[in-house]
Design an enzyme around this catalytic site. Structure first.
Site, PDB file in Angstrom:
ATOM      1  N   SER A   1      19.579  -8.795  -7.227  1.00 51.26           N
ATOM      2  CA  SER A   1      18.385  -7.979  -7.418  1.00 51.26           C
ATOM      3  C   SER A   1      17.265  -8.903  -7.866  1.00 51.26           C
ATOM      4  O   SER A   1      17.505 -10.011  -8.328  1.00 51.26           O
ATOM      5  CB  SER A   1      18.625  -6.902  -8.478  1.00 51.26           C
ATOM      6  OG  SER A   1      19.675  -6.048  -8.078  1.00 51.26           O
TER       7      SER A   1
ATOM      8  N   LEU B   1      19.075  -7.996 -14.674  1.00 53.71           N
ATOM      9  CA  LEU B   1      19.062  -7.661 -13.253  1.00 53.71           C
ATOM     10  C   LEU B   1      20.177  -8.490 -12.633  1.00 53.71           C
ATOM     11  O   LEU B   1      20.311  -9.679 -12.938  1.00 53.71           O
ATOM     12  CB  LEU B   1      17.732  -8.051 -12.603  1.00 53.71           C
ATOM     13  CG  LEU B   1      16.534  -7.159 -12.855  1.00 53.71           C
ATOM     14  CD1 LEU B   1      15.273  -7.819 -12.296  1.00 53.71           C
ATOM     15  CD2 LEU B   1      16.734  -5.795 -12.227  1.00 53.71           C
ATOM     16  N   ASP B   2      20.970  -7.881 -11.781  1.00 54.57           N
ATOM     17  CA  ASP B   2      22.028  -8.624 -11.111  1.00 54.57           C
ATOM     18  C   ASP B   2      21.421  -9.758 -10.293  1.00 54.57           C
ATOM     19  O   ASP B   2      20.255  -9.703  -9.903  1.00 54.57           O
ATOM     20  CB  ASP B   2      22.832  -7.701 -10.195  1.00 54.57           C
ATOM     21  CG  ASP B   2      23.588  -6.651 -10.982  1.00 54.57           C
ATOM     22  OD1 ASP B   2      24.161  -6.989 -12.031  1.00 54.57           O
ATOM     23  OD2 ASP B   2      23.607  -5.486 -10.543  1.00 54.57           O
ATOM     24  N   ALA B   3      22.217 -10.757 -10.007  1.00 59.96           N
ATOM     25  CA  ALA B   3      21.733 -11.907  -9.238  1.00 59.96           C
ATOM     26  C   ALA B   3      21.162 -11.478  -7.892  1.00 59.96           C
ATOM     27  O   ALA B   3      20.174 -12.043  -7.422  1.00 59.96           O
ATOM     28  CB  ALA B   3      22.854 -12.924  -9.047  1.00 59.96           C
TER      29      ALA B   3
END
Length: 193
Positions: free
Chosen positions: A45, A41-43
């Site tokens: 998100s 998960l992107d930072a």
């Protein structure tokens, strides 16, 4: 070994350090050294992330030929329309690695504001501009796909929470929580045969 975590906002989905950014190593839990996140998960998100030492499961979940559902709760800028949900469900064209890519059909529908943990810091509030929530279930996972999809239909993402991977959910979890699972629970939750 199998773990579900609720990845906090602004934490990277990795154990190794990159500058002063928070990583999974900052969680109040000591994972065995052979445990790694399945996907990422992107930072910016938050939400459900599966960690395991099971290399076969890792392969099965990351290989596109073994499609599995991921459900996201998405807060968007503006009053979401049924037309936008229909477009998202049918698939939209986004840019992936600088090339046009048409997303696979998804299940996108409006959602009443879900009971999620507060985000720190909170989403900016603007009295003159409404926000909306939608649930979107994908069977693929391109880089920043949900954000690109909502932007393509005119509703930029403000908050993105992965709520479920198949039937494994973040129900009852708070940012930073770690839940250890046994293989029967993982097999049933991921609908594996």
């Amino acid at each position: 070994m199998y773990y579900l975590i609720y990845k906090p906002y602004l934490m990277m989905s990795q154990f190794s350090r990159e500058g002063d950014k928070a990583t999974l190593a900052d969680l109040d839990f000591r994972f065995p050294s052979d445990v790694y996140p399945v996907g990422r998960l992107d930072a910016d998100s938050e939400g459900l992330l599966l960690l395991t030492s099971d290399k076969q499961l890792n392969h099965r979940l990351l290989n596109p030929k073994f499609q599995h559902d991921r459900t996201y709760y998405v807060q968007v800028d503006g009053a979401l329309t049924t037309d936008a949900c229909a477009q998202l469900s049918a698939g939209v064209t986004i840019s992936v690695d600088g090339k046009p890519y048409h997303t696979r059909p998804a299940d996108a529908r409006p959602l009443a504001e879900p009971a999620l943990p507060e985000r720190v810091p909170p989403i900016r509030y603007r009295a003159a501009i409404p926000t909306s929530w939608l649930s979107i279930r994908l069977h693929e996972g391109k880089n920043r796909q949900v954000r690109r999809m909502t932007a393509a239909v005119g509703f930029p993402t403000l908050r993105l929470v992965r709520w479920a991977i198949e039937d494994l959910t973040a129900e009852g979890m708070q940012p930073g929580d770690v839940r250890q699972l046994d293989w029967p629970t993982v097999r049933q939750g991921l609908r594996l045969r």
